[in-house]
Design a protein around this motif. Structure first.
Motif, PDB file in Angstrom:
ATOM      1  N   VAL A   1      40.860  40.268  40.320  1.00 25.63           N
ATOM      2  CA  VAL A   1      39.774  40.525  39.369  1.00 25.63           C
ATOM      3  C   VAL A   1      39.551  39.311  38.476  1.00 25.63           C
ATOM      4  O   VAL A   1      38.403  38.940  38.184  1.00 25.63           O
ATOM      5  CB  VAL A   1      40.090  41.772  38.509  1.00 25.63           C
ATOM      6  N   LYS A   2      40.627  38.659  38.070  1.00 25.15           N
ATOM      7  CA  LYS A   2      40.529  37.523  37.146  1.00 25.15           C
ATOM      8  C   LYS A   2      39.709  36.379  37.732  1.00 25.15           C
ATOM      9  O   LYS A   2      39.013  35.655  36.997  1.00 25.15           O
ATOM     10  CB  LYS A   2      41.924  37.034  36.791  1.00 25.15           C
ATOM     11  N   ILE A   3      39.778  36.207  39.050  1.00 19.76           N
ATOM     12  CA  ILE A   3      39.040  35.106  39.690  1.00 19.76           C
ATOM     13  C   ILE A   3      37.895  35.621  40.559  1.00 19.76           C
ATOM     14  O   ILE A   3      37.255  34.845  41.263  1.00 19.76           O
ATOM     15  CB  ILE A   3      39.991  34.235  40.542  1.00 19.76           C
ATOM     16  N   ASP A   4      37.652  36.937  40.498  1.00 22.81           N
ATOM     17  CA  ASP A   4      36.626  37.591  41.321  1.00 22.81           C
ATOM     18  C   ASP A   4      36.756  37.170  42.787  1.00 22.81           C
ATOM     19  O   ASP A   4      35.803  36.720  43.421  1.00 22.81           O
ATOM     20  CB  ASP A   4      35.218  37.266  40.803  1.00 22.81           C
ATOM     21  N   LEU A   5      37.945  37.345  43.337  1.00 20.55           N
ATOM     22  CA  LEU A   5      38.253  36.884  44.686  1.00 20.55           C
ATOM     23  C   LEU A   5      37.383  37.548  45.749  1.00 20.55           C
ATOM     24  O   LEU A   5      36.958  36.899  46.718  1.00 20.55           O
ATOM     25  CB  LEU A   5      39.729  37.148  44.983  1.00 20.55           C
ATOM     26  N   LEU A   6      37.093  38.841  45.598  1.00 20.44           N
ATOM     27  CA  LEU A   6      36.356  39.548  46.648  1.00 20.44           C
ATOM     28  C   LEU A   6      34.895  39.127  46.727  1.00 20.44           C
ATOM     29  O   LEU A   6      34.209  39.471  47.688  1.00 20.44           O
ATOM     30  CB  LEU A   6      36.458  41.061  46.440  1.00 20.44           C
ATOM     31  N   HIS A   7      34.420  38.372  45.709  1.00 20.05           N
ATOM     32  CA  HIS A   7      33.048  37.855  45.811  1.00 20.05           C
ATOM     33  C   HIS A   7      32.923  36.939  47.024  1.00 20.05           C
ATOM     34  O   HIS A   7      31.830  36.742  47.567  1.00 20.05           O
ATOM     35  CB  HIS A   7      32.667  37.092  44.536  1.00 20.05           C
TER      36      HIS A   7
END
Length: 281
Positions: free
Chosen positions: A136-142
């Motif tokens: 979530v902190k790096i919005d990886l799933l984007h």
């Protein structure tokens, strides 16, 4: 048409395969067995499970499938397997086969939902093993988002599908991205796959049943639930579905397939929706 999630129970792969093969036998009812064989990992496992049991079957494939696992198709065409014949799908569409009440279609669908998700292969090993809290902190799933999404896509995924983390009896702090994506695939996409095949005339449940999706059994679901951590923990892409490939190796001794066979998409949506039109559903 609904497949319910069973209670969690430790089940080995060998037991799941035996049970799924029993399910095929139970549903034959005097019909000829036709296996939709793509040459990929899932349907290849189904092929050897049926051959091991001595079930006479006809393999249905197109040229792409033949090219995907040429060694196996050469063996089939040279009659190296007892009671196995070949039916080129270009000769007639599988939609026509689905209409034939004298045929039981067997597929390798649901294998992806059992073992993981190909979406994970878009991520590196490190990314797959990132916790959802850190993702979530790096919005990886984007990184795997299709289309445009404004905002934190990873946070939105948790807000929408966070119940699967609870179902796994984990928290965002100890649930990896790979485990989260597997659970979403297993809980949600599982039924979508069954539905779209149903729309192509492949009826898995109730009246008019004409198909068995080999991996859609209670024991295979229990195998998936009791082994998801190890199945999600592969390092290299060619290690995806390694448990399946190891079992196939016990049947055919093909070391190259065991070590290097990659997951290749075999569910071509354009073909399935074209078949839907042919069925007039």
């Amino acid at each position: 048409m609904i497949s319910l999630v069973p209670d969690k129970k430790l089940v080995t792969l060998e037991d799941a395969i035996e049970d799924a093969t029993d399910n095929v036998v139970k549903n034959i009812n005097g019909r000829d067995v036709y296996l939709l064989l793509s040459g990929g990992i899932d349907s290849t496992l189904v092929f050897y499970a049926l051959v091991k049991r001595g079930i006479p079957l006809t393999v249905v494939s197109d040229q792409c499938a033949v090219m995907e696992y040429m060694r196996l198709y050469k063996q089939i065409l040279h009659h190296e397997f007892k009671d196995v014949s070949f039916y080129p799908s270009l000769k007639n569409s599988f939609a026509e086969l689905a209409k034939d009440k004298n045929i039981l279609l067997v597929t390798g669908e649901i294998g992806d939902q059992t073992m993981g998700t190909m979406v994970n292969m878009e991520l590196t090993y490190k990314e797959r093993n990132t916790t959802m809290a850190d993702a979530v902190k790096i919005d990886l799933l984007h990184k795997i988002c299709i289309g445009e999404f404004k905002g934190n896509f990873t946070q939105a995924c948790i807000a929408t599908y966070g119940d699967v983390i609870t179902w796994l009896e984990k928290t965002p702090e100890n649930c990896t991205v790979a485990e989260f994506l597997w659970a979403v695939n297993f809980i949600y996409k599982y039924l979508l796959v069954i539905y779209r095949l149903y729309m192509c005339g492949m009826v898995q449940y109730g009246e008019g049943k004409n198909v068995v999706h080999f991996f859609d059994t209670e024991k295979f679901q229990q195998y998936a639930m009791s082994h998801y951590e190890e199945n999600c923990a592969y390092v290299e892409d060619y290690e995806y579905k390694q448990a399946f490939k190891d079992w196939i190796y016990t049947q055919n001794g093909d070391e190259e397939f065991r070590k290097y066979k990659l997951k290749v998409p075999s569910l071509r949506l354009s073909n399935y929706w074209r078949e839907r039109v042919r069925l007039d559903v």
